[in-house]
Write a protein that holds these residues in place. Sequence first.
Motif, PDB file in Angstrom:
ATOM      1  N   PRO A 168       0.705  -0.661   0.440  1.00  0.00           N
ATOM      2  CA  PRO A 168      -0.256   0.547   0.047  1.00  0.00           C
ATOM      3  C   PRO A 168       0.796   1.123  -0.301  1.00  0.00           C
ATOM      4  CG  PRO A 168       0.331  -0.668   2.441  1.00  0.00           C
ATOM      5  CD  PRO A 168       1.076  -1.679   1.445  1.00  0.00           C
ATOM      6  N   LEU A 169       0.630   2.117   0.316  1.00  0.00           N
ATOM      7  CA  LEU A 169       1.160   4.168  -0.172  1.00  0.00           C
ATOM      8  C   LEU A 169       0.635   4.321   1.587  1.00  0.00           C
ATOM      9  CD1 LEU A 169       1.460   5.673  -3.076  1.00  0.00           C
ATOM     10  CD2 LEU A 169       2.962   3.900  -2.041  1.00  0.00           C
ATOM     11  N   GLU A 170       1.127   5.332   2.129  1.00  0.00           N
ATOM     12  CA  GLU A 170       0.633   6.204   3.480  1.00  0.00           C
ATOM     13  C   GLU A 170       0.232   7.705   2.627  1.00  0.00           C
ATOM     14  OE1 GLU A 170       2.510   5.998   6.690  1.00  0.00           O
ATOM     15  OE2 GLU A 170       2.803   4.202   6.416  1.00  0.00           O
ATOM     16  N   LEU A 171      -1.014   8.717   3.416  1.00  0.00           N
ATOM     17  CA  LEU A 171      -0.728   9.261   3.018  1.00  0.00           C
ATOM     18  C   LEU A 171      -0.470  10.322   4.307  1.00  0.00           C
ATOM     19  CD1 LEU A 171      -2.041  11.965   1.099  1.00  0.00           C
ATOM     20  CD2 LEU A 171      -4.005  12.097   2.947  1.00  0.00           C
ATOM     21  N   ARG A 172       0.442  11.336   4.217  1.00  0.00           N
ATOM     22  CA  ARG A 172       1.181  11.981   5.643  1.00  0.00           C
ATOM     23  C   ARG A 172       0.716  13.264   5.520  1.00  0.00           C
ATOM     24  NH1 ARG A 172       5.737   9.393   7.500  1.00  0.00           N
ATOM     25  NH2 ARG A 172       6.526  10.610   8.559  1.00  0.00           N
ATOM     26  N   ALA A 173      -0.190  13.576   5.866  1.00  0.00           N
ATOM     27  CA  ALA A 173      -0.952  15.257   6.368  1.00  0.00           C
ATOM     28  C   ALA A 173      -1.235  15.287   7.450  1.00  0.00           C
ATOM     29  CB  ALA A 173      -2.292  14.751   5.595  1.00  0.00           C
ATOM     30  N   PHE A 174      -1.150  16.581   8.138  1.00  0.00           N
ATOM     31  CA  PHE A 174      -1.349  17.293   9.478  1.00  0.00           C
ATOM     32  C   PHE A 174      -2.206  17.657   9.661  1.00  0.00           C
ATOM     33  CE2 PHE A 174       3.505  17.397   8.724  1.00  0.00           C
ATOM     34  CZ  PHE A 174       3.795  17.203   9.693  1.00  0.00           C
ATOM     35  N   VAL A 175      -3.057  18.093  11.010  1.00  0.00           N
ATOM     36  CA  VAL A 175      -4.239  18.047  11.129  1.00  0.00           C
ATOM     37  C   VAL A 175      -3.961  19.640  12.788  1.00  0.00           C
ATOM     38  CG1 VAL A 175      -5.924  16.368  10.035  1.00  0.00           C
ATOM     39  CG2 VAL A 175      -4.873  16.314  12.295  1.00  0.00           C
ATOM     40  N   THR A 176      -4.846  19.860  12.291  1.00  0.00           N
ATOM     41  CA  THR A 176      -4.648  20.822  14.140  1.00  0.00           C
ATOM     42  C   THR A 176      -5.067  19.948  15.006  1.00  0.00           C
ATOM     43  OG1 THR A 176      -7.355  21.053  13.635  1.00  0.00           O
ATOM     44  CG2 THR A 176      -5.738  22.778  13.005  1.00  0.00           C
ATOM     45  N   PRO A 177      -4.082  20.348  16.536  1.00  0.00           N
ATOM     46  CA  PRO A 177      -4.357  19.531  17.020  1.00  0.00           C
ATOM     47  C   PRO A 177      -6.456  19.134  17.627  1.00  0.00           C
ATOM     48  CG  PRO A 177      -2.242  21.174  17.531  1.00  0.00           C
ATOM     49  CD  PRO A 177      -3.690  21.674  16.233  1.00  0.00           C
ATOM     50  N   ARG A 184      -8.591   8.842  15.589  1.00  0.00           N
ATOM     51  CA  ARG A 184      -8.313   7.254  15.936  1.00  0.00           C
ATOM     52  C   ARG A 184      -8.378   6.768  15.253  1.00  0.00           C
ATOM     53  NH1 ARG A 184      -8.802  10.135  19.681  1.00  0.00           N
ATOM     54  NH2 ARG A 184      -9.998  10.521  21.436  1.00  0.00           N
ATOM     55  N   SER A 185      -6.597   5.820  15.289  1.00  0.00           N
ATOM     56  CA  SER A 185      -6.624   4.402  14.649  1.00  0.00           C
ATOM     57  C   SER A 185      -7.576   3.940  14.393  1.00  0.00           C
ATOM     58  CB  SER A 185      -5.187   4.034  14.948  1.00  0.00           C
ATOM     59  OG  SER A 185      -4.201   4.885  15.455  1.00  0.00           O
ATOM     60  N   GLY A 186      -7.641   3.346  12.647  1.00  0.00           N
ATOM     61  CA  GLY A 186      -8.727   1.802  12.204  1.00  0.00           C
ATOM     62  C   GLY A 186      -9.824   3.045  11.368  1.00  0.00           C
ATOM     63  N   MET A 187      -9.737   4.407  12.025  1.00  0.00           N
ATOM     64  CA  MET A 187     -11.310   4.833  11.106  1.00  0.00           C
ATOM     65  C   MET A 187     -10.794   4.664   9.793  1.00  0.00           C
ATOM     66  SD  MET A 187     -11.335   8.386  13.599  1.00  0.00           S
ATOM     67  CE  MET A 187     -13.147   8.559  15.251  1.00  0.00           C
ATOM     68  N   ARG A 188     -12.174   4.768   9.321  1.00  0.00           N
ATOM     69  CA  ARG A 188     -11.964   4.568   7.695  1.00  0.00           C
ATOM     70  C   ARG A 188     -12.233   5.826   7.282  1.00  0.00           C
ATOM     71  NH1 ARG A 188     -16.572   5.110   4.306  1.00  0.00           N
ATOM     72  NH2 ARG A 188     -18.038   6.062   5.836  1.00  0.00           N
ATOM     73  N   VAL A 208      -6.808   5.266   8.803  1.00  0.00           N
ATOM     74  CA  VAL A 208      -6.012   5.769   9.759  1.00  0.00           C
ATOM     75  C   VAL A 208      -4.928   4.729  10.512  1.00  0.00           C
ATOM     76  CG1 VAL A 208      -5.457   7.426  11.735  1.00  0.00           C
ATOM     77  CG2 VAL A 208      -7.510   7.484  10.420  1.00  0.00           C
ATOM     78  N   LEU A 209      -3.470   5.216   9.616  1.00  0.00           N
ATOM     79  CA  LEU A 209      -3.153   3.903  10.603  1.00  0.00           C
ATOM     80  C   LEU A 209      -2.178   4.346  11.829  1.00  0.00           C
ATOM     81  CD1 LEU A 209      -1.133   1.624  10.233  1.00  0.00           C
ATOM     82  CD2 LEU A 209       0.667   2.979   9.147  1.00  0.00           C
ATOM     83  N   ARG A 210      -1.779   5.771  12.227  1.00  0.00           N
ATOM     84  CA  ARG A 210      -1.355   6.381  13.239  1.00  0.00           C
ATOM     85  C   ARG A 210      -1.771   7.586  13.738  1.00  0.00           C
ATOM     86  NH1 ARG A 210      -0.405   1.329  14.185  1.00  0.00           N
ATOM     87  NH2 ARG A 210       1.104   0.342  14.579  1.00  0.00           N
ATOM     88  N   GLY A 220       2.785  23.838  14.229  1.00  0.00           N
ATOM     89  CA  GLY A 220       1.983  23.228  15.254  1.00  0.00           C
ATOM     90  C   GLY A 220       1.001  21.948  15.207  1.00  0.00           C
ATOM     91  N   ASN A 221       0.927  21.696  13.998  1.00  0.00           N
ATOM     92  CA  ASN A 221      -0.466  20.507  14.282  1.00  0.00           C
ATOM     93  C   ASN A 221       0.473  19.319  14.049  1.00  0.00           C
ATOM     94  OD1 ASN A 221      -1.713  22.467  12.639  1.00  0.00           O
ATOM     95  ND2 ASN A 221      -0.669  22.204  10.402  1.00  0.00           N
ATOM     96  N   VAL A 222      -0.553  18.236  13.759  1.00  0.00           N
ATOM     97  CA  VAL A 222      -0.121  17.245  14.501  1.00  0.00           C
ATOM     98  C   VAL A 222      -0.096  16.221  12.973  1.00  0.00           C
ATOM     99  CG1 VAL A 222      -1.188  14.879  15.752  1.00  0.00           C
ATOM    100  CG2 VAL A 222      -1.312  17.219  16.490  1.00  0.00           C
ATOM    101  N   LEU A 223       0.605  15.377  12.824  1.00  0.00           N
ATOM    102  CA  LEU A 223       0.639  14.176  11.856  1.00  0.00           C
ATOM    103  C   LEU A 223       0.112  13.389  11.574  1.00  0.00           C
ATOM    104  CD1 LEU A 223       2.278  13.261   9.235  1.00  0.00           C
ATOM    105  CD2 LEU A 223       3.994  12.422  10.553  1.00  0.00           C
ATOM    106  N   VAL A 224      -0.768  12.401  10.717  1.00  0.00           N
ATOM    107  CA  VAL A 224      -1.599  11.558  10.686  1.00  0.00           C
ATOM    108  C   VAL A 224      -1.475  10.878   9.587  1.00  0.00           C
ATOM    109  CG1 VAL A 224      -4.353  10.734  11.087  1.00  0.00           C
ATOM    110  CG2 VAL A 224      -3.456  12.965  11.334  1.00  0.00           C
TER     111      VAL A 224
END
Length: 324
Positions: A168-177, A184-188, A208-210, A220-224
């Motif tokens: 597979p491939l991963e999407l590495r994205a930042f979201v606000t806190p 949560r991990s496992g969300m569709r 969602v993996l992590r 100032g954001n969080v990596l998803v």
Amino acid sequence: MRQGPAAQAVTATGVLAAPPGRDVKLGPLVPGRLARLQVSEGDVVRAGQVLGEVETGPVSDEYLQAEATAQEARAATQAAESKRARSEVLLEHGVAAREEVEQARAAEVAARAAEQRARAALDLARRKVGYSEFKAPFAGVVTAVFIRQGEVVDGTSQPVVQVAEIDPLELRAFVTPAQAARIRSGMRATLSVEGLPDAVSHEATGEVLRVSPSINAQNGNVLVRCRFPNPSAELRIGSLGRARIITGEESGAVTVPSTALLPLEDGGLGVAEIEAGKVHLLPVTVLSEEEGQAVVTGPLKGGESVIVEGGYSLPEGTEVEVVR
């Protein structure tokens, strides 16, 4: 404006990448001329496949020399063993002196040490012959070629090709806190990527993996990290993608156009409802917003008339006329 069950979602935009540790740069570990390169950009490779090698002449000569030295050392050790054994027999019969036996034993120890050094040099030379070629550590695709056949490599940190796993491939994205707190991990999650040849956008379903436990110090954001299957290789590494992460469902939510949202004096958001010919500002909570539509909760019940555009200029109680 409509009321009914609505999905709560967070939209995250990022870049598609191979999973961690599955995107590597490869090259030979010995210097020389790149005598053979068997792959090019876009080639699919299997685990253990030989991708290329440098000319083996110098390392082969070094191996042959080390092998000859090891054979000589072995012969010297055997000769020292025989001499020591003869000296001990002669000592028992009173023919040889004890000093001669001790010298023979010391010579045997030295010969064994020299043989061990020769064997170590032979093993190193043998490994160097193996280092002249480089193989794919896993199945994947060649994403880049840095050095062409016939060019010289230094055998240290100079890569020749880059291989990445694409399924597979991963999407590495930042979201606000605040958004990260809802994920949560496992969300569709569904992925949209523009620029594919056979469609304006492609949608894949993953999860969602992590969610990083820390906040990035730079933005100032969080990596998803979201993972998406890619069996047909339609998704490309480095593409800009947008993931819609489903964080829940609100049964009593109301959907309004995003343009209907107005800033309130307390810093929140609201909508301008028209009731009995007058404007009433109603505070709302935005659960999610995408594609020009906002899912909100608050005093709205659904079916009310709200001002879609220009409501920010109408204070509370302003009389208006609805033209249908």
